[in-house]
Design a protein around this motif. Structure first.
Motif, mmCIF file in Angstrom:
data_model
loop_
_atom_site.group_PDB
_atom_site.id
_atom_site.type_symbol
_atom_site.label_atom_id
_atom_site.label_comp_id
_atom_site.label_asym_id
_atom_site.label_seq_id
_atom_site.Cartn_x
_atom_site.Cartn_y
_atom_site.Cartn_z
ATOM 1 N N ALA A 119 0.940 -1.150 0.058
ATOM 2 C CA ALA A 119 -0.183 0.006 -0.088
ATOM 3 C C ALA A 119 0.723 1.281 -0.019
ATOM 4 C CB ALA A 119 -0.812 0.120 1.369
ATOM 5 N N VAL A 120 0.314 2.295 -0.622
ATOM 6 C CA VAL A 120 1.211 3.602 -0.563
ATOM 7 C C VAL A 120 0.114 4.687 -0.448
ATOM 8 C CG1 VAL A 120 3.075 2.875 -1.864
ATOM 9 C CG2 VAL A 120 1.091 3.502 -3.303
ATOM 10 N N GLU A 121 0.394 5.764 -0.447
ATOM 11 C CA GLU A 121 -0.322 7.088 -0.329
ATOM 12 C C GLU A 121 -0.939 7.102 -2.136
ATOM 13 O OE1 GLU A 121 0.679 10.500 2.501
ATOM 14 O OE2 GLU A 121 2.658 9.538 2.077
ATOM 15 N N THR A 122 0.121 7.496 -2.888
ATOM 16 C CA THR A 122 0.182 7.689 -4.120
ATOM 17 C C THR A 122 0.810 6.596 -5.106
ATOM 18 O OG1 THR A 122 0.199 10.169 -3.346
ATOM 19 C CG2 THR A 122 0.219 9.828 -5.760
ATOM 20 N N LEU A 141 -3.114 -3.476 -15.097
ATOM 21 C CA LEU A 141 -4.049 -4.418 -15.370
ATOM 22 C C LEU A 141 -5.464 -3.948 -15.053
ATOM 23 C CD1 LEU A 141 -2.638 -7.864 -14.510
ATOM 24 C CD2 LEU A 141 -2.492 -6.575 -16.823
ATOM 25 N N ASP A 142 -5.442 -3.049 -14.074
ATOM 26 C CA ASP A 142 -6.888 -2.516 -13.675
ATOM 27 C C ASP A 142 -6.720 -1.407 -12.513
ATOM 28 O OD1 ASP A 142 -9.718 -2.157 -13.420
ATOM 29 O OD2 ASP A 142 -9.973 -4.126 -12.523
ATOM 30 N N VAL A 179 -4.284 -0.104 -7.475
ATOM 31 C CA VAL A 179 -3.779 -0.476 -8.737
ATOM 32 C C VAL A 179 -3.547 -1.837 -9.080
ATOM 33 C CG1 VAL A 179 -2.218 0.195 -10.519
ATOM 34 C CG2 VAL A 179 -3.447 2.008 -9.123
ATOM 35 N N GLU A 180 -4.095 -2.385 -9.930
ATOM 36 C CA GLU A 180 -3.455 -3.979 -10.159
ATOM 37 C C GLU A 180 -2.661 -4.052 -11.208
ATOM 38 O OE1 GLU A 180 -5.730 -8.269 -11.430
ATOM 39 O OE2 GLU A 180 -6.968 -6.669 -10.633
ATOM 40 N N THR A 226 -0.861 -6.369 -6.724
ATOM 41 C CA THR A 226 -1.974 -5.066 -6.538
ATOM 42 C C THR A 226 -1.798 -4.228 -5.267
ATOM 43 O OG1 THR A 226 -3.976 -6.644 -7.247
ATOM 44 C CG2 THR A 226 -4.333 -4.719 -5.841
ATOM 45 N N VAL A 227 -1.372 -3.184 -5.667
ATOM 46 C CA VAL A 227 -1.101 -2.168 -4.438
ATOM 47 C C VAL A 227 -2.222 -1.142 -3.954
ATOM 48 C CG1 VAL A 227 0.493 -0.318 -3.996
ATOM 49 C CG2 VAL A 227 1.334 -2.078 -5.486
ATOM 50 N N ALA A 228 -2.777 -1.020 -2.801
ATOM 51 C CA ALA A 228 -3.722 -0.278 -2.288
ATOM 52 C C ALA A 228 -2.930 1.199 -2.198
ATOM 53 C CB ALA A 228 -4.096 -0.654 -0.832
ATOM 54 N N ALA A 229 -4.036 2.199 -2.519
ATOM 55 C CA ALA A 229 -3.554 3.471 -2.722
ATOM 56 C C ALA A 229 -4.698 4.491 -2.315
ATOM 57 C CB ALA A 229 -3.104 3.838 -4.265
ATOM 58 N N ASP A 230 -4.195 5.615 -1.696
ATOM 59 C CA ASP A 230 -5.275 6.451 -1.480
ATOM 60 C C ASP A 230 -5.776 7.607 -2.869
ATOM 61 O OD1 ASP A 230 -5.238 5.875 1.399
ATOM 62 O OD2 ASP A 230 -3.505 7.166 1.703
#
Length: 843
Positions: free
Chosen positions: A9-12, A178-179, A190-191, A196-200
């Motif tokens: 996960a990241v902020e951006t 991808l998505d 963002v996949e 997949t990386v969770a993002a704000d």
């Protein structure tokens, strides 16, 4: 985290590692972002987008203040990174028509604070001796122009971002998106093909692939890939005695829509004169399939034939070099938008999703900086309103619209484009229910945000003859000044002042805000007090936190928990986004009624007589006071009306369901026959009437760079309730203004050629010594709006002036098309020049 591993996960997340994505990553880190992921499908340092192939020269002067200031700031950043070479640049004219345009280029340079001068043939050749003297009429010299290394700049900015975040910026090339996951209307992750990386928040900075990424999130970014042809010829013997990449100014051969620039021992020749060649993003090859890179397909030879002939004609000494050959030739792909401007800002249908698309190399570092400021604090140092991605909302995102406008716009890249020039393709797009009636009256339509709005009516030509004596000295003889203009506008104006006129439709943005928290919400959004009586209208600035303008608009309270916002049609998309983005946890719902309600303005001394004869309600001054709103019935049409005016006359804006609009028009037109009611166009509404009253216009007088005190819009005072920008607004009121918005008039229209000329806007204001007027904040004074005031018999200009010049009666100059004209400050501040006590509106 191991090398190549993505964070959970990241902020951006920034999608795209061209010069824009790199700049944004660095500037976000500089603004305090700590956890970011910068990804690109391609390799580094050149991921395969336009950063790696676009001709890397920067010509700073444009007719757009926004783009000129962005280019200036980008040059400063490239220079600081030691990736800029100042070579100068010359726009060459082959025709007298182009020389007139280059006079306007000098004018813009002075207005925006850039270096620039007009050259004759001999002076052009002193700078660039290898041009064909027989073809060169003259040129515009931009001393501050030069070339940059965007790939090296990108590397530097990425490394700076990593350092500032202590490694919190993760850079991941060769990573395919991808998505884009969206949950409850907000971006969530963002996949990629690596996880997949969770993002704000997610920023789409993927160049011509941006629409494809946006589509994954269910939104549109309206651009299309377009070809810019380019070849590189060398080695050129002439350049062998010179060191470095470039020793001569970049040359733009404007009349053939081409450029020629030295690149070491080679000559780079680029062209925009070929037929528009638009691609579908799905047809752009992959990195593995592309012989060079995805954005460098092979040259379309037949399209370049005329360009090659013109280049041989302009620089024969170089291209006829027997040792030289074509080393490199491409159809370079770039991003073309429906109006040629970038697509920046938050995409309003998905919270946390941003666009940084369709950006040229010459503006990229500054746009990365400005967008980072916007994302982290809510405003940018350089106002980006002209590039707001939401400007095409609900009308200009279709593939057909984008392709049509891109095709048309490509032909204008080096063209001579009049300030009022209208787009011709994809029209009509949005028409009001009055459209057929207006066509029958031979309306000349101009378009704003897709809406067809009459600028004047050819059926009113008799008014020019009727008011011939009043218009003496106000008619425009010069073709440029009178292009996209008609003297009928002046006749319509005077008729409205004497009798009554109907204006429909202004193409307003209209959205209702309802809910149990709506009063507190509206207080938060507006400078003006929102907790007013039901039926009260409020004109108010809308501010960013720095106290600069985001918009100006009118709202009315329709009920205890119901407001209606009315804003300009051209900014409806961005205003809707601003209001929508600021709905947090409050119980507030935004309902867009821009297309479901039509608007018909009825103004003039006889407006009440006309409406009294067809309304069921009492329209008297006592029953329907100024600056209030009520429901009325006009003939058979149930409507809602506000008693206010943008033209300074007694009258109403009447809102009705679009399905009943034509009937509304017919009822009022028939009732007005007794009073010689005339339809009049936006030329009266938006220019002549507005300027006589000194009314400000967002995007002209009102922007982030000026505050309400300087604009003369502090009549609300500082209310008790908190609102966005309150602290800065209060400080501005208590601080001496560095500049004040003034109304000026032209004293003498006579040019050096003995012709009467009329300014159109954006001209520099000069002092008596011929120097551009500059305030203590370093802001140049320029004409923010220009137009004729028939009722006062003068051509009027608006401009911000510093205190030493903001004195009524002060004599100054304005520079227009190479000549200087004397002007006088008529009004300092917001007092109207016409009907200064507003007696007509309140009658």
């Amino acid at each position: 985290m191991s090398s190549g591993e993505l964070p959970d996960a990241v902020e951006t997340v920034i999608v795209g590692s061209g010069v824009v994505g790199n700049s944004l990553a660095y500037h976000l880190a500089d603004q305090g972002r700590e956890e970011m992921l910068l990804i690109d499908k391609g390799p580094l340092p050149d991921p395969g987008g336009s950063t790696g192939h676009a001709s890397n020269f920067l010509m700073p002067v444009e007719h757009s203040k926004e783009m000129t200031h962005l280019t200036r700031r980008s040059i400063e950043q490239y220079d600081e990174m030691d990736t800029f070479t100042e070579s100068g640049g010359i726009e060459v004219a082959r025709t007298q028509e182009r020389m007139e345009e280059l006079k306007r280029r000098v004018q813009s340079a002075k207005a925006w604070g850039e270096r620039g001068e007009l050259l004759d043939t001999e002076e052009v050749l002193e700078h660039v001796p290898y041009l064909n003297e027989e073809l060169v009429v003259g040129g515009f010299y931009s001393e501050g122009a030069g070339t940059c290394d965007p790939l090296r700049a990108g590397e530097i900015m990425r490394e700076r971002g990593k350092e500032l975040t202590g490694g919190g910026l993760v850079v991941s090339p060769n990573t395919e998106v991808l998505d884009v996951h969206v949950e409850d209307g907000a971006v969530s992750a963002v996949e990629t093909d690596r996880g997949t990386v969770a993002a704000d928040e997610v920023v789409i900075a993927a160049g011509l692939w941006s629409p494809k990424i946006a589509e994954m999130a269910g939104v549109d970014i309206p651009l299309t890939p377009a070809v810019h042809q380019m070849i590189s010829v060398g080695p050129i013997s002439f350049f062998e005695d010179y060191e470095g990449e470039i020793s001569f100014p970049v040359v733009r051969d404007m009349d053939t829509q081409m450029y020629e620039r030295q690149h070491g021992n080679d000559l780079e020749v680029g062209s925009y004169q070929h037929r528009p060649i638009l691609w579908d993003v799905e047809d752009v090859p992959s990195i593995d399939e592309a012989p060079l890179s995805p954005t460098q397909p092979p040259l379309t030879a037949d399209a370049f034939e005329q360009s090659m002939a013109d280049a041989l004609e302009m620089v024969p000494e170089l291209l006829d070099d027997p040792n030289a050959g074509v080393r490199h030739e491409i159809d370079g792909l770039l991003s073309q938008t429906p109006d040629g401007a970038p697509l920046l800002g938050p995409l309003q249908d998905v919270e946390g999703l941003w666009s940084a698309a369709a950006v040229w190399i010459k503006e990229a570092p500054a746009i990365g900086e400005a967008l980072a400021q916007w994302m982290t604090r809510g405003w940018s140092d350089i106002d980006l309103h002209g590039s707001d991605v939401n400007r095409f909302y609900e009308y200009g995102n279709s593939e057909a619209f984008v392709k049509n406008r891109a095709d048309e716009g490509f032909r204008k890249i080096y063209g001579i484009v009049h300030p009022a020039e209208q787009w011709q393709t994809s029209r009509p797009m949005r028409t009001s229910p009055f459209y057929n009636r207006q066509q029958e009256l031979d309306a000349r339509f101009f378009e704003a945000a897709g809406w067809e709005r009459p600028q004047w009516f050819n059926s009113n030509e008799d008014l020019v003859r009727k008011y011939n004596d009043d218009l003496a000295g106000l008619l425009r003889g010069n073709e440029w000044d009178s292009r996209w203009w008609s003297p009928t506008i002046l006749g319509e104006h005077l008729h409205m002042r004497d009798h009554v006129a109907m204006v429909g439709d202004m193409g307003f943005g209209k959205f209702d805000l309802v809910g149990s928290d709506v009063v507190e919400y509206m207080e938060k959004m507006a400078v003006g007090r929102a907790d007013v009586d039901v039926g009260k209208t409020v004109y108010t600035p809308i501010l960013a936190e720095n106290g600069g303008f985001v918009s100006d608009l009118t709202f009315a309270r329709l009920g205890p928990e119901h407001y209606r916002v009315i804003t300009g049609g051209a900014v409806a998309g961005s205003d809707r986004a601003w209001f929508g983005d600021h709905i947090g946890d409050e119980d507030v719902t935004l309902i867009d009624k821009s297309e479901s309600l039509c608007t018909l303005g009825v103004w003039g001394p006889d407006a009440r007589n006309v409406l009294d004869s067809v309304t069921e309600e009492d329209m008297s001054h006592e029953a329907f006071p100024p600056y209030t709103a009520q429901e009325i019935t006009v003939g058979e049409v149930d409507a809602w009306a506000m008693r206010l005016s943008y033209v300074g006359e007694l009258g109403w804006e009447i809102y009705a369901p679009a399905a009943k609009g034509q009937r509304l028009w017919d009822v009022i037109a028939e009732a007005g026959e007794e009073y010689d009611i005339r339809p009049v166009g936006m030329g009266v509404y938006g220019t002549t009437g507005r300027l006589e009253k000194g009314y400000r216009l967002y995007g002209h007088e009102l922007e982030l760079e000026y505050d309400p005190s300087e604009a003369g819009l502090t009549f609300h005072g500082v209310k008790d309730a908190d609102f966005i920008g309150k602290e800065a607004y209060a400080e501005a009121i208590d601080t001496e203004d560095a500049a004040t918005l003034c109304t000026l008039s032209v004293d003498d229209h006579t040019s050096s050629a003995g012709e009467r000329r009329f300014m159109l806007g954006n001209e520099p204001i000069l002092d008596s010594d011929g120097e551009v007027v500059v305030d203590d904040h370093g802001r140049e004074s320029y004409v923010t709006s220009a137009g004729t005031g028939p009722s006062v018999g003068k051509h009027l200009l608006m401009a911000y002036l510093p205190p030493e010049h903001a004195e009524e009666g002060e004599g100054l100059q304005v520079e227009y098309m190479g000549d200087r004209y004397p002007v006088t400050v008529e009004v300092v501040g917001s007092r109207p020049l016409f009907d200064p006590e507003n007696e007509r509106i309140r009658s």
